[in-house]
Scaffold this active site. Structure first.
Site, mmCIF file in Angstrom:
data_model
loop_
_atom_site.group_PDB
_atom_site.id
_atom_site.type_symbol
_atom_site.label_atom_id
_atom_site.label_comp_id
_atom_site.label_asym_id
_atom_site.label_seq_id
_atom_site.Cartn_x
_atom_site.Cartn_y
_atom_site.Cartn_z
ATOM 1 N N ASN A 38 104.979 -39.776 -85.051
ATOM 2 C CA ASN A 38 103.546 -39.675 -85.356
ATOM 3 C C ASN A 38 103.106 -39.108 -84.069
ATOM 4 O O ASN A 38 102.516 -39.860 -83.081
ATOM 5 C CB ASN A 38 102.767 -40.827 -85.964
ATOM 6 C CG ASN A 38 101.445 -40.396 -86.168
ATOM 7 O OD1 ASN A 38 100.857 -38.989 -85.943
ATOM 8 N ND2 ASN A 38 100.479 -41.297 -86.540
ATOM 9 N N LYS A 71 100.431 -37.292 -83.233
ATOM 10 C CA LYS A 71 99.054 -37.455 -83.262
ATOM 11 C C LYS A 71 98.365 -36.156 -82.538
ATOM 12 O O LYS A 71 99.061 -35.305 -82.525
ATOM 13 C CB LYS A 71 98.582 -38.800 -82.662
ATOM 14 C CG LYS A 71 99.067 -40.026 -83.090
ATOM 15 C CD LYS A 71 98.413 -41.310 -82.764
ATOM 16 C CE LYS A 71 99.216 -42.365 -83.413
ATOM 17 N NZ LYS A 71 98.596 -43.777 -83.378
ATOM 18 N N HIS A 78 96.574 -42.790 -92.848
ATOM 19 C CA HIS A 78 96.705 -43.515 -91.626
ATOM 20 C C HIS A 78 95.448 -44.147 -91.072
ATOM 21 O O HIS A 78 94.576 -43.529 -91.519
ATOM 22 C CB HIS A 78 97.273 -42.420 -90.580
ATOM 23 C CG HIS A 78 97.617 -43.066 -89.320
ATOM 24 N ND1 HIS A 78 96.793 -43.690 -88.350
ATOM 25 C CD2 HIS A 78 98.866 -43.377 -88.645
ATOM 26 C CE1 HIS A 78 97.389 -44.231 -87.127
ATOM 27 N NE2 HIS A 78 98.511 -44.036 -87.529
ATOM 28 N N GLU A 128 93.953 -44.425 -88.462
ATOM 29 C CA GLU A 128 92.969 -43.659 -87.783
ATOM 30 C C GLU A 128 92.025 -42.602 -88.730
ATOM 31 O O GLU A 128 90.958 -42.463 -88.162
ATOM 32 C CB GLU A 128 93.593 -42.793 -86.581
ATOM 33 C CG GLU A 128 94.275 -43.997 -85.559
ATOM 34 C CD GLU A 128 95.320 -43.371 -84.733
ATOM 35 O OE1 GLU A 128 95.816 -42.364 -84.671
ATOM 36 O OE2 GLU A 128 95.915 -44.132 -84.110
ATOM 37 N N GLU A 132 101.451 -50.877 -91.788
ATOM 38 C CA GLU A 132 100.975 -50.575 -90.264
ATOM 39 C C GLU A 132 99.892 -51.510 -90.205
ATOM 40 O O GLU A 132 98.553 -51.102 -90.584
ATOM 41 C CB GLU A 132 100.438 -49.204 -89.908
ATOM 42 C CG GLU A 132 101.735 -48.032 -89.892
ATOM 43 C CD GLU A 132 101.398 -47.156 -88.845
ATOM 44 O OE1 GLU A 132 102.277 -46.717 -87.984
ATOM 45 O OE2 GLU A 132 100.250 -46.461 -88.870
ATOM 46 N N GLY A 148 98.645 -48.693 -81.599
ATOM 47 C CA GLY A 148 98.015 -48.564 -80.480
ATOM 48 C C GLY A 148 97.726 -49.730 -79.390
ATOM 49 O O GLY A 148 97.122 -49.372 -78.391
ATOM 50 N N SER A 159 102.989 -50.125 -82.469
ATOM 51 C CA SER A 159 103.597 -50.552 -81.232
ATOM 52 C C SER A 159 105.279 -50.948 -81.325
ATOM 53 O O SER A 159 105.493 -51.599 -80.681
ATOM 54 C CB SER A 159 103.060 -51.880 -80.755
ATOM 55 O OG SER A 159 101.737 -51.743 -80.634
ATOM 56 N N GLY A 199 104.430 -44.157 -82.748
ATOM 57 C CA GLY A 199 103.327 -43.403 -82.140
ATOM 58 C C GLY A 199 103.672 -43.038 -80.858
ATOM 59 O O GLY A 199 104.415 -42.049 -80.541
HETATM 60 P P1 PGA Z 1 101.595 -46.514 -81.955
HETATM 61 O O1 PGA Z 1 101.153 -45.751 -83.195
HETATM 62 O O2 PGA Z 1 103.192 -46.676 -82.086
HETATM 63 O O3 PGA Z 1 101.061 -46.032 -80.555
HETATM 64 O O4 PGA Z 1 101.358 -48.216 -82.020
HETATM 65 C C1 PGA Z 1 101.641 -46.104 -84.347
HETATM 66 C C2 PGA Z 1 101.129 -45.214 -85.495
HETATM 67 O O5 PGA Z 1 99.936 -44.957 -85.332
HETATM 68 O O6 PGA Z 1 101.760 -44.847 -86.512
#
Ligand code: PGA
Length: 255
Positions: free
Chosen positions: A8, A10, A97, A99, A169, A175, A215, A236
């Site tokens: 992803n 982003k 997601h 976010e 998730e 993040g 993560s 991510g």
């Molecule tokens: P991250 O994000 O690996 O940076 O924690 C994962 C995601 O948002 O799908």
């Protein structure tokens, strides 16, 4: 069953030069690697979907969108539909997601409409579910995930359910650098399999792909994906570093 390694990206890869460097680097990393048990999926910003598809001559990865709108066409200023991305060769789309739920007020109802629209045009939705830290601390993880699944997938017919990919998730692990234990992930995997077995029957539940996201790094891929028996990962930050992303794929592929 093939594992899915989803990146992803982003709202990154700002310039065309950055995008091209990224694609070159991914292709270089994948070259010569025998990734026979996994499929790579890259989800760039919608602006870059077309280039990710046309610059992928050897089909090293599949392409996914990070979001779509639920109507096919019309007066919806600023939106991109599932039908539009399907028509240029996109295969997957991330829906719900954390976010998007947090910053764009996406409710389970919105998730439901977007999942249906994706399935109707033949995209595989990657439906994200997961609890906040507060919900986990209050013992609400099971309830939250059950509600998100039941509401988000309420209209999906049995004939299409195996096209849906679930990404567990935990919101607090996205993040950050906090991660659940393998056992905590496995508990959620079992819960999800049970929900699907109860709703659609055991053979369907067995076919459903359940990913872990939050993560994920090469160093944690075993703990977060292999040990709890997940069917892949949603990555991510580390997906922005092609060498690390492909390393994660190799670890999971070889497991
Ligand atoms: P991250 O994000 O690996 O940076 O924690 C994962 C995601 O948002 O799908």
């Amino acid at each position: 069953m093939n594992k899915l390694i989803v990146g992803n990206l982003k709202m990154n890869l700002i310039t065309a030069a950055e995008r091209d460097r990224y694609l070159e680097s991914v292709k270089k990393e994948v070259k010569g690697k025998e990734l026979t048990n996994c499929e790579l999926v890259l989800c760039p910003p919608s602006l870059h979907l077309q280039s990710f598809i046309s610059e992928n001559e050897n089909k090293e990865f599949a392409v996914g969108a990070q979001n779509v709108f639920w109507e096919d066409r019309g007066s919806f200023t600023g939106e991109v539909s599932a039908l539009m991305v399907k028509n240029i060769g996109v295969e997957y789309v991330i829906i719900g997601h954390s976010e998007r739920r947090r910053y764009f007020n996406e409710t389970d109802d919105v998730v439901r409409m977007k999942i249906n629209s994706a399935l109707n045009v033949g995209l595989s939705p990657i439906c994200c579910v997961g609890e906040t830290l507060e919900e986990r601390q209050n013992g609400k993880t099971t309830e939250v995930i059950m509600n998100q699944i039941h509401a988000g997938l309420a209209d999906v017919p049995v004939s299409k359910i195996t096209s849906v990919v679930i990404a567990y998730e935990p919101v607090w692990a996205v993040g950050s650098d906090a991660v659940p234990t393998s056992d905590e992930i496995m508990e959620v995997r079992i819960l999800l399999k049970k929900i699907f077995a109860d709703t659609f029957g055991l053979p369907v539940a067995e076919k459903m792909k359940i990913l872990y996201g939050g993560s994920v790094k090469a160093a944690t891929a075993k703990q977060l994906c292999i040990d709890p028996g997940m069917d892949g990962v949603l990555v991510g930050r580390e997906s922005l570093i092609p060498m690390e992303f492909v390393k994660i794929a190799e670890i999971i592929d070889n497991a």
